[in-house]
Design a protein around this motif. Structure first.
Motif, PDB file in Angstrom:
ATOM      1  N   TYR A  34     -65.131 -16.198 -66.214  1.00  0.00           N
ATOM      2  CA  TYR A  34     -64.854 -16.806 -64.949  1.00  0.00           C
ATOM      3  C   TYR A  34     -62.994 -16.169 -64.541  1.00  0.00           C
ATOM      4  N   GLY A  52     -71.618 -21.168 -62.967  1.00  0.00           N
ATOM      5  CA  GLY A  52     -72.155 -19.781 -61.607  1.00  0.00           C
ATOM      6  C   GLY A  52     -71.587 -19.827 -60.791  1.00  0.00           C
ATOM      7  N   MET A  53     -70.514 -20.597 -60.416  1.00  0.00           N
ATOM      8  CA  MET A  53     -69.492 -21.191 -59.268  1.00  0.00           C
ATOM      9  C   MET A  53     -68.321 -21.206 -59.130  1.00  0.00           C
ATOM     10  N   THR A  80     -65.168 -20.965 -52.128  1.00  0.00           N
ATOM     11  CA  THR A  80     -66.219 -21.496 -52.864  1.00  0.00           C
ATOM     12  C   THR A  80     -66.904 -20.019 -53.342  1.00  0.00           C
ATOM     13  N   SER A  82     -69.632 -18.216 -55.664  1.00  0.00           N
ATOM     14  CA  SER A  82     -71.206 -17.650 -56.164  1.00  0.00           C
ATOM     15  C   SER A  82     -70.770 -16.021 -57.047  1.00  0.00           C
ATOM     16  N   SER A  84     -72.775 -15.539 -59.765  1.00  0.00           N
ATOM     17  CA  SER A  84     -74.412 -15.298 -60.097  1.00  0.00           C
ATOM     18  C   SER A  84     -74.591 -14.337 -58.893  1.00  0.00           C
ATOM     19  N   SER A  85     -75.775 -13.611 -59.910  1.00  0.00           N
ATOM     20  CA  SER A  85     -76.837 -13.129 -59.291  1.00  0.00           C
ATOM     21  C   SER A  85     -78.359 -13.798 -58.987  1.00  0.00           C
ATOM     22  N   GLY A  87     -78.092 -17.197 -59.939  1.00  0.00           N
ATOM     23  CA  GLY A  87     -77.616 -18.760 -59.719  1.00  0.00           C
ATOM     24  C   GLY A  87     -77.642 -19.129 -61.351  1.00  0.00           C
ATOM     25  N   PRO A  96     -68.022 -11.137 -56.003  1.00  0.00           N
ATOM     26  CA  PRO A  96     -68.270 -12.523 -55.469  1.00  0.00           C
ATOM     27  C   PRO A  96     -68.647 -12.616 -54.183  1.00  0.00           C
ATOM     28  N   ARG A  97     -69.557 -13.236 -54.442  1.00  0.00           N
ATOM     29  CA  ARG A  97     -70.220 -13.690 -52.986  1.00  0.00           C
ATOM     30  C   ARG A  97     -69.283 -15.215 -52.502  1.00  0.00           C
ATOM     31  N   TYR A  99     -68.643 -18.540 -50.419  1.00  0.00           N
ATOM     32  CA  TYR A  99     -70.063 -19.187 -49.680  1.00  0.00           C
ATOM     33  C   TYR A  99     -69.822 -19.552 -48.661  1.00  0.00           C
TER      34      TYR A  99
END
Length: 184
Positions: A34, A52-53, A80, A82, A84-85, A87, A96-97, A99
């Motif tokens: 992370y 993964g978050m 927040t 994510s 992970s691609s 989960g 990173p995406r 949320y």
């Protein structure tokens, strides 16, 4: 006969120690997956990560809403993300995406050394003990770093707290968390 038995014991002890070291190194490498800062931006500091978050606090958004010692109230923006691609596996190559973005509110009483986080859905302040299980302390680092960013003072940090579940003294926030804010 005795020396053969001692050799067997030494080998067994070495295997146990090597296994423990491997287990620790895997745990450390997983934690290091992370990033400390979101996309390398030192304003976005890692305050929590799990499965993964990750949650990043925008230290430039820290806003003192109430300054009436011993009572303080602070708002801070948190995203927040994510990492992970699928989960499960961390994907640090792709960006990173995000949320969601939220404003979190913290209330502190210096005299009682108690920190609270506002549950905006219930419009209720929830006490956050300095140590304990993940469910009750998952936002402690965020609240601690918001306080530190606002006043450059530790609230729960810098001392040991009794964890009633384990009956041991523990540190609420490690010094490395404060160093993330102090880095330029």
């Amino acid at each position: 006969m005795l020396s053969k038995r001692l050799k067997e014991i030494k080998i067994a002890v070495c295997l146990v120690l090597m296994s423990a070291l491997l287990l620790c190194s895997n745990t450390v490498s997983e934690a290091n997956q992370y990033p400390d800062y979101l996309n390398g931006d030192r304003n976005w500091v890692l305050v929590n990560a799990k499965q993964g978050m990750a949650w990043y606090m925008d230290k430039s958004s820290v806003a003192v809403q109430k300054y009436a010692p011993p009572n303080y109230q602070i708002a801070v923006n948190v995203v927040t993300v994510s990492l992970s691609s699928n989960g499960f596996e961390l994907d640090l190559i792709n960006s990173p995406r995000v949320y969601e973005t939220e404003t979190h509110y913290y209330y502190y009483n210096w005299d009682s050394r108690k920190m609270y986080r506002l549950d905006t859905m219930a419009n209720k302040w929830n006490y956050m003990p300095p140590v304990g299980d993940y469910a009750s302390t998952s936002h402690v680092i965020e609240g601690e770093l918001a306080f530190y960013a606002a006043y450059h003072m530790k609230f729960y940090g810098g001392k040991q707290w009794m964890d009633s579940a384990t009956n041991r003294y523990e540190t609420a926030v490690s010094d490395s968390a404060y160093m993330l804010l102090d880095a330029y």
